[in-house]
Design a protein around this motif. Sequence first.
Motif, PDB file in Angstrom:
ATOM      1  N   GLY A 151       0.785  -1.234   0.000  1.00 12.20           N
ATOM      2  CA  GLY A 151       0.000   0.000   0.000  1.00 12.20           C
ATOM      3  C   GLY A 151       0.811   1.274   0.000  1.00 12.20           C
ATOM      4  N   GLY A 152       2.124   1.217  -0.113  1.00 14.94           N
ATOM      5  CA  GLY A 152       2.912   2.435  -0.201  1.00 14.94           C
ATOM      6  C   GLY A 152       3.974   2.528   0.866  1.00 14.94           C
ATOM      7  N   VAL A 153       4.717   3.598   0.805  1.00 13.94           N
ATOM      8  CA  VAL A 153       5.807   3.851   1.751  1.00 13.94           C
ATOM      9  C   VAL A 153       5.487   5.150   2.490  1.00 13.94           C
ATOM     10  N   PRO A 154       5.555   5.188   3.795  1.00 17.50           N
ATOM     11  CA  PRO A 154       5.866   4.039   4.653  1.00 17.50           C
ATOM     12  C   PRO A 154       4.650   3.141   4.855  1.00 17.50           C
ATOM     13  N   VAL A 155       4.902   1.925   5.348  1.00 16.43           N
ATOM     14  CA  VAL A 155       3.840   0.984   5.680  1.00 16.43           C
ATOM     15  C   VAL A 155       3.492   1.150   7.151  1.00 16.43           C
ATOM     16  N   GLY A 156       2.217   1.286   7.431  1.00 16.12           N
ATOM     17  CA  GLY A 156       1.799   1.448   8.809  1.00 16.12           C
ATOM     18  C   GLY A 156       1.602   0.128   9.518  1.00 16.12           C
ATOM     19  N   PRO A 157       1.376   0.166  10.804  1.00 15.18           N
ATOM     20  CA  PRO A 157       1.086  -1.074  11.547  1.00 15.18           C
ATOM     21  C   PRO A 157      -0.122  -1.791  10.945  1.00 15.18           C
ATOM     22  N   HIS A 158      -0.064  -3.107  10.916  1.00 16.37           N
ATOM     23  CA  HIS A 158      -1.166  -3.900  10.362  1.00 16.37           C
ATOM     24  C   HIS A 158      -1.163  -5.262  11.040  1.00 16.37           C
ATOM     25  N   ARG A 159      -2.209  -6.042  10.778  1.00 14.78           N
ATOM     26  CA  ARG A 159      -2.414  -7.298  11.487  1.00 14.78           C
ATOM     27  C   ARG A 159      -2.205  -8.491  10.554  1.00 14.78           C
ATOM     28  N   VAL A 160      -1.673  -9.572  11.126  1.00 12.73           N
ATOM     29  CA  VAL A 160      -1.442 -10.795  10.357  1.00 12.73           C
ATOM     30  C   VAL A 160      -1.793 -12.008  11.217  1.00 12.73           C
ATOM     31  N   VAL A 161      -2.040 -13.119  10.526  1.00 15.29           N
ATOM     32  CA  VAL A 161      -2.247 -14.408  11.184  1.00 15.29           C
ATOM     33  C   VAL A 161      -1.460 -15.453  10.401  1.00 15.29           C
ATOM     34  N   PHE A 162      -0.669 -16.255  11.100  1.00 15.27           N
ATOM     35  CA  PHE A 162       0.039 -17.390  10.488  1.00 15.27           C
ATOM     36  C   PHE A 162      -0.843 -18.630  10.623  1.00 15.27           C
ATOM     37  N   HIS A 163      -0.780 -19.500   9.601  1.00 20.46           N
ATOM     38  CA  HIS A 163      -1.697 -20.629   9.540  1.00 20.46           C
ATOM     39  C   HIS A 163      -0.979 -21.825   8.917  1.00 20.46           C
ATOM     40  N   GLY A 164      -1.253 -23.017   9.436  1.00 21.61           N
ATOM     41  CA  GLY A 164      -0.731 -24.249   8.852  1.00 21.61           C
ATOM     42  C   GLY A 164      -1.863 -25.228   8.633  1.00 21.61           C
ATOM     43  N   SER A 165      -1.806 -25.979   7.513  1.00 20.42           N
ATOM     44  CA  SER A 165      -2.859 -26.960   7.243  1.00 20.42           C
ATOM     45  C   SER A 165      -2.302 -28.061   6.355  1.00 20.42           C
ATOM     46  N   GLY A 166      -2.992 -29.194   6.384  1.00 15.13           N
ATOM     47  CA  GLY A 166      -2.592 -30.339   5.573  1.00 15.13           C
ATOM     48  C   GLY A 166      -1.542 -31.178   6.261  1.00 15.13           C
ATOM     49  N   SER A 167      -1.784 -32.479   6.384  1.00 15.54           N
ATOM     50  CA  SER A 167      -0.885 -33.474   6.994  1.00 15.54           C
ATOM     51  C   SER A 167      -0.741 -33.327   8.498  1.00 15.54           C
ATOM     52  N   SER A 168      -1.279 -32.271   9.075  1.00 18.43           N
ATOM     53  CA  SER A 168      -1.304 -32.073  10.533  1.00 18.43           C
ATOM     54  C   SER A 168      -2.581 -31.313  10.853  1.00 18.43           C
ATOM     55  N   PRO A 169      -3.032 -31.348  12.109  1.00 21.80           N
ATOM     56  CA  PRO A 169      -4.241 -30.600  12.453  1.00 21.80           C
ATOM     57  C   PRO A 169      -4.097 -29.120  12.105  1.00 21.80           C
ATOM     58  N   GLU A 170      -5.153 -28.553  11.524  1.00 19.22           N
ATOM     59  CA  GLU A 170      -5.136 -27.152  11.108  1.00 19.22           C
ATOM     60  C   GLU A 170      -4.868 -26.252  12.313  1.00 19.22           C
ATOM     61  N   THR A 171      -3.971 -25.275  12.139  1.00 20.95           N
ATOM     62  CA  THR A 171      -3.538 -24.425  13.254  1.00 20.95           C
ATOM     63  C   THR A 171      -3.459 -22.969  12.823  1.00 20.95           C
ATOM     64  N   TYR A 172      -4.000 -22.066  13.654  1.00 27.20           N
ATOM     65  CA  TYR A 172      -3.860 -20.619  13.474  1.00 27.20           C
ATOM     66  C   TYR A 172      -3.109 -20.049  14.674  1.00 27.20           C
ATOM     67  N   THR A 173      -2.299 -19.034  14.436  1.00 28.76           N
ATOM     68  CA  THR A 173      -1.747 -18.288  15.559  1.00 28.76           C
ATOM     69  C   THR A 173      -2.760 -17.239  16.005  1.00 28.76           C
ATOM     70  N   ALA A 174      -2.486 -16.619  17.130  1.00 31.18           N
ATOM     71  CA  ALA A 174      -3.259 -15.447  17.514  1.00 31.18           C
ATOM     72  C   ALA A 174      -2.977 -14.320  16.517  1.00 31.18           C
ATOM     73  N   VAL A 175      -3.845 -13.323  16.502  1.00 32.98           N
ATOM     74  CA  VAL A 175      -3.622 -12.157  15.646  1.00 32.98           C
ATOM     75  C   VAL A 175      -2.394 -11.405  16.136  1.00 32.98           C
ATOM     76  N   ILE A 176      -1.501 -11.092  15.225  1.00 35.07           N
ATOM     77  CA  ILE A 176      -0.244 -10.406  15.556  1.00 35.07           C
ATOM     78  C   ILE A 176      -0.243  -9.043  14.879  1.00 35.07           C
ATOM     79  N   THR A 177       0.062  -7.999  15.623  1.00 36.03           N
ATOM     80  CA  THR A 177       0.196  -6.659  15.054  1.00 36.03           C
ATOM     81  C   THR A 177       1.648  -6.422  14.682  1.00 36.03           C
ATOM     82  N   VAL A 178       1.874  -6.120  13.409  1.00 36.21           N
ATOM     83  CA  VAL A 178       3.222  -5.871  12.893  1.00 36.21           C
ATOM     84  C   VAL A 178       3.451  -4.369  12.869  1.00 36.21           C
ATOM     85  N   SER A 179       4.530  -3.938  13.479  1.00 36.60           N
ATOM     86  CA  SER A 179       4.793  -2.492  13.539  1.00 36.60           C
ATOM     87  C   SER A 179       6.286  -2.225  13.397  1.00 36.60           C
TER      88      SER A 179
END
Length: 611
Positions: free
Chosen positions: A583-611
């Motif tokens: 979205g441009g420079v600079p990039v502001g704080p935003h939220r992400v979630v890491f996720h894994g699936s397939g061959s193991s039980p589906e897993t999400y992390t908590a919401v993480i704020t990147v700053s």
Amino acid sequence: MLHRHGRGRLHLRAAAVLVTLLTVASGAAPAQAVARPPDGIAQQLAVPAYFYPGGDGAALWQQLNTPGVGIAVANPFSGPGKTRDPNYAAAISAAKAAGVRVLGYVATGYLGTTGRATRLNETIPAAWAAQVQQDIATWYRLYGADGLAGIFFDEVQNVCGPQDTYIDTYRMLDRHTKRANPGAFTVINPGIDTEPCYADAADVILTFEGTYETYLGWQPPAWHRALDPRKLWHLVHATDTTAQLANAVALSEQRNAGYLYVTPDVLANPWDSLPPQDYWTQQLAAASTGGGDTAAPRVFGTPFPVRTGPTEAVVAWLPAADPHGRVTGYDVHVDGVRVAGSASALPVATLHGLSPNRTYRITVTAHDAAGNVSAPGRALSLTTARADASAPAAPAGLHAAETKVASVRLAWTASAEADLAGYDVEVDGQPLLSLPSSLVTQGTTVTVPVSGLEPGTAYTFTAYARDRSGNRSAAAGPLTVSTTAPSGDPISDASGAIATADVTYQAQYNLPFDFHHLFIDVDNDASTGFATAGIGADLLIENAWFYRHTGTGWSWAPVDGPSPLVSSDDDRYVWRVPADVLGGVPVGPHRVVFHGSGSSPETYTAVITVS
């Protein structure tokens, strides 16, 4: 018709057949054996059924069990998954009872040539060949008893490759599937034109997958005209109206496709549902019935051997007697099980995966353009040649080069024997995979990745060398290896850091996931983008691939530019995304979630704020 002629004429015709098939048996492109019939060909629908057979999707799977549907592709999780799903088992069983072949989806990753990595992050053809065979074995272990009919190979190359490496690998995968699972039916999906070497790589080639607008201007290569229509499948999406549907069906018939499927659905996934009922009914009705011809051809005479070796045989037969001259192909049965089809109307086929010094009963059936199938002709009793007297030496130095939570990397010293055909690996006494010698460099260490194992579990492996006459060496091993037990969270150390020009994200994946996802909510608005785990994801990273959300639901379009994946060493995934993409420079704080699936039980992390 041939059966009305005298004995001498039959012998002359048999000699002519022998001359014709020498070219075919050598592996050359199919000859222009017959002109296509001027009237219609019988077609069947072949549907990528990428929707779950439970809940609302159960009715869609039931809808597939309709006369006129020949193939359905099951795809639980871009592959078989790891555990048996009762809903898929029931859907496969019901489809078999209705005469529909259900094929299991297996990705081949273009054999790594485009950068696609296996679950163990390898991009070489040998690693892909190993993973594909393990997925095939898993499909049959989970659903073989329910009536799984074969395998659908996706992400297939379309060129023969250097020294025919690619096509030889696909032929090997086809033959491995059929040898391990007698009667298995196979489809390869390059989705585009292939070189003629692919004519014998599977029972069916999916040669077009695209939009209606693209289909209007597309022309198949000339060599397709000589093929049995049952060898060709076309998939056409974004076909909005029933008038366009009728035109797409007509074009597919003109282009000699025996299988097709047309849908108004669009990208990102046009195969996640079925068309509306009126559209579906019209499609079934529009598929040609072959001009009303109901007279079946009759196979004439007994097959005869042309060339017989220890593990392969070429057989031929006199052409079928057909009142309408519309025979398009043949099926060959070994001991009552269909094992091969002819590429065209040439009366010849090569049988692979036979055992040395064994007698087989060979019969042939013919089918015509209208879909009529003959009764079997008279049987040939064929005995394969003996293997030579010299078996190869056992692989040396079998050991575990790497052991992880759910995978093992086996290794041994490559054989220097001149007639080496490849290696076979067994786990706990059961066949696991075969690695052809063409994918192994002589004098180096052979490494074989084994994935999909259970954490904290002991497995016993043996390896064998195999020569070209069918001899197998003594066993190397047994080697018992225990996978490690997982500890800590499935996904740990998840974080992100904003810099001036880009943003770096990283996380440690502690279980063997097939898919490593990062959902990015750039605008911090849960009401926009794809709703998941408390955020509205505007961007998605899946392993090494980058997507932007479009439309509604699970709808993603590729983001142009280099892969965001920086590293995945030891399952620590590091991604870097340019600031302007976010979205441009600079990039502001935003939220992400890491996720894994397939061959193991589906897993999400908590919401993480990147700053």
